[in-house]
Scaffold this motif. Structure first.
Motif, PDB file in Angstrom:
ATOM      1  N   TYR A  38       0.832  -1.205   0.000  1.00 53.26           N
ATOM      2  CA  TYR A  38       0.000   0.000   0.000  1.00 53.26           C
ATOM      3  C   TYR A  38       0.870   1.260   0.000  1.00 53.26           C
ATOM      4  O   TYR A  38       0.529   2.251  -0.652  1.00 53.26           O
ATOM      5  N   VAL A  94       1.797   1.958  -3.423  1.00 53.78           N
ATOM      6  CA  VAL A  94       0.673   2.614  -4.107  1.00 53.78           C
ATOM      7  C   VAL A  94       0.725   4.116  -3.861  1.00 53.78           C
ATOM      8  O   VAL A  94       0.626   4.926  -4.791  1.00 53.78           O
ATOM      9  N   GLN A  95       0.895   4.493  -2.613  1.00 52.06           N
ATOM     10  CA  GLN A  95       0.936   5.911  -2.265  1.00 52.06           C
ATOM     11  C   GLN A  95       2.142   6.616  -2.888  1.00 52.06           C
ATOM     12  O   GLN A  95       2.029   7.761  -3.343  1.00 52.06           O
ATOM     13  N   TRP A 133      -3.050  -2.095  -8.529  1.00 51.84           N
ATOM     14  CA  TRP A 133      -2.503  -2.854  -7.403  1.00 51.84           C
ATOM     15  C   TRP A 133      -3.059  -4.269  -7.506  1.00 51.84           C
ATOM     16  O   TRP A 133      -4.248  -4.488  -7.306  1.00 51.84           O
ATOM     17  N   TYR A 190      -6.356  -1.572   4.390  1.00 53.28           N
ATOM     18  CA  TYR A 190      -5.650  -0.969   3.266  1.00 53.28           C
ATOM     19  C   TYR A 190      -6.456  -1.087   1.968  1.00 53.28           C
ATOM     20  O   TYR A 190      -6.373  -0.209   1.096  1.00 53.28           O
ATOM     21  N   ALA A 218      -7.339   2.065  -0.420  1.00 54.24           N
ATOM     22  CA  ALA A 218      -6.985   2.073  -1.837  1.00 54.24           C
ATOM     23  C   ALA A 218      -8.209   2.270  -2.718  1.00 54.24           C
ATOM     24  O   ALA A 218      -8.167   3.008  -3.713  1.00 54.24           O
ATOM     25  N   GLU A 223      -9.264   5.782  -3.455  1.00 55.40           N
ATOM     26  CA  GLU A 223      -8.405   6.608  -4.300  1.00 55.40           C
ATOM     27  C   GLU A 223      -8.893   6.548  -5.748  1.00 55.40           C
ATOM     28  O   GLU A 223      -8.978   5.475  -6.343  1.00 55.40           O
ATOM     29  N   VAL A 275      -6.523   4.739  -8.300  1.00 55.41           N
ATOM     30  CA  VAL A 275      -6.081   3.381  -7.984  1.00 55.41           C
ATOM     31  C   VAL A 275      -7.117   2.370  -8.458  1.00 55.41           C
ATOM     32  O   VAL A 275      -8.317   2.527  -8.221  1.00 55.41           O
ATOM     33  N   VAL A 327      -7.758  -1.525  -7.853  1.00 54.74           N
ATOM     34  CA  VAL A 327      -7.357  -2.715  -7.100  1.00 54.74           C
ATOM     35  C   VAL A 327      -7.783  -3.948  -7.886  1.00 54.74           C
ATOM     36  O   VAL A 327      -8.964  -4.130  -8.180  1.00 54.74           O
TER      37      VAL A 327
END
Length: 217
Positions: free
Chosen positions: A58, A61-62, A74, A101, A105, A108, A111, A113
């Motif tokens: 995670y 990702v950030q 991700w 998390y 995510a 966002e 993002v 997933v």
């Protein structure tokens, strides 16, 4: 000169537009075969896959969001989380950590997933049939996959063989896989033990979008 300069600027921007964060070699090999065969460009990280905690993933990702990537994929294999939950010491829950998390995510905008329950190979199985059967591990899924793809191996040689790589093997069935995957229910934190794959979101539909963004890759 101005048109040429704008073209170069567009290409430079697109080359860093998309990143895929993976946690295993198979994901890296498969995505690299998409890049090789479809002539698109996106970053795959880490370059040498190594298992990292959900927290570390995670944080990656950030990091990429902070670098102004337009889209961050991700990719998560759920069987790893199941295994870690079984083996966890009392007082620590990898499942609860993942849920926390995952929610962050999903909130966002940039993002995406990509859940594979239990693993990437479920995506391959969807090339052959529509199913939401739950397997709690790769080992449990493998016999079903072998019925459809008898020669399957988790090796770099198998995945990346010139003119016969994993992507090319499955490409004739890709539209079927996209249809099968997209009609399954979304991954549900309250009911996670259901077979699912979101890999169709980084398959041909996404690839075509990248081609439109960056002519000449």
């Amino acid at each position: 000169m101005k048109a040429m300069r704008n073209s170069k600027q567009l290409k430079s921007k697109v080359e860093v537009a998309t990143v895929a964060i993976v946690d295993g070699e198979c994901e890296q090999w498969y995505l690299n075969m998409i890049k090789r065969n479809e002539q698109v460009n996106f970053k795959i990280t880490p370059e040498i896959p190594q298992h990292k905690s959900i927290k570390d993933q995670y944080e990656s990702v950030q990091d990429y969001l902070n670098q102004d990537y337009e889209r961050v994929f991700w990719i998560i294999d759920f069987d790893t989380i199941i295994k870690e939950e079984r083996e966890a010491k009392k007082g620590h829950s990898p499942m609860q950590e993942f849920q926390s998390y995952y929610r962050l995510a999903m909130a966002e905008e940039k993002v995406v997933v990509i859940m594979n329950v239990p693993c990437l190979e479920f995506w391959y199985l969807l090339h052959y049939k529509k199913t939401n059967k739950f397997f709690d591990s790769y080992e449990k899924l493998l016999p079903d996959l072998k019925k459809c793809l008898p020669d399957y191996e988790k090796t770099s040689k198998y995945y990346t063989k010139q003119n016969d790589d994993i992507y090319l093997k499955l490409k004739p069935l890709l539209k079927k896989a996209i249809s099968n995957a997209s009609t399954l229910k979304e991954f549900d934190l309250e009911n996670p033990l259901v077979g699912v794959s979101h890999m169709h979101r980084v398959s041909m539909e996404e690839v075509e979008g990248m081609k439109l963004l960056g002519e000449g890759f």
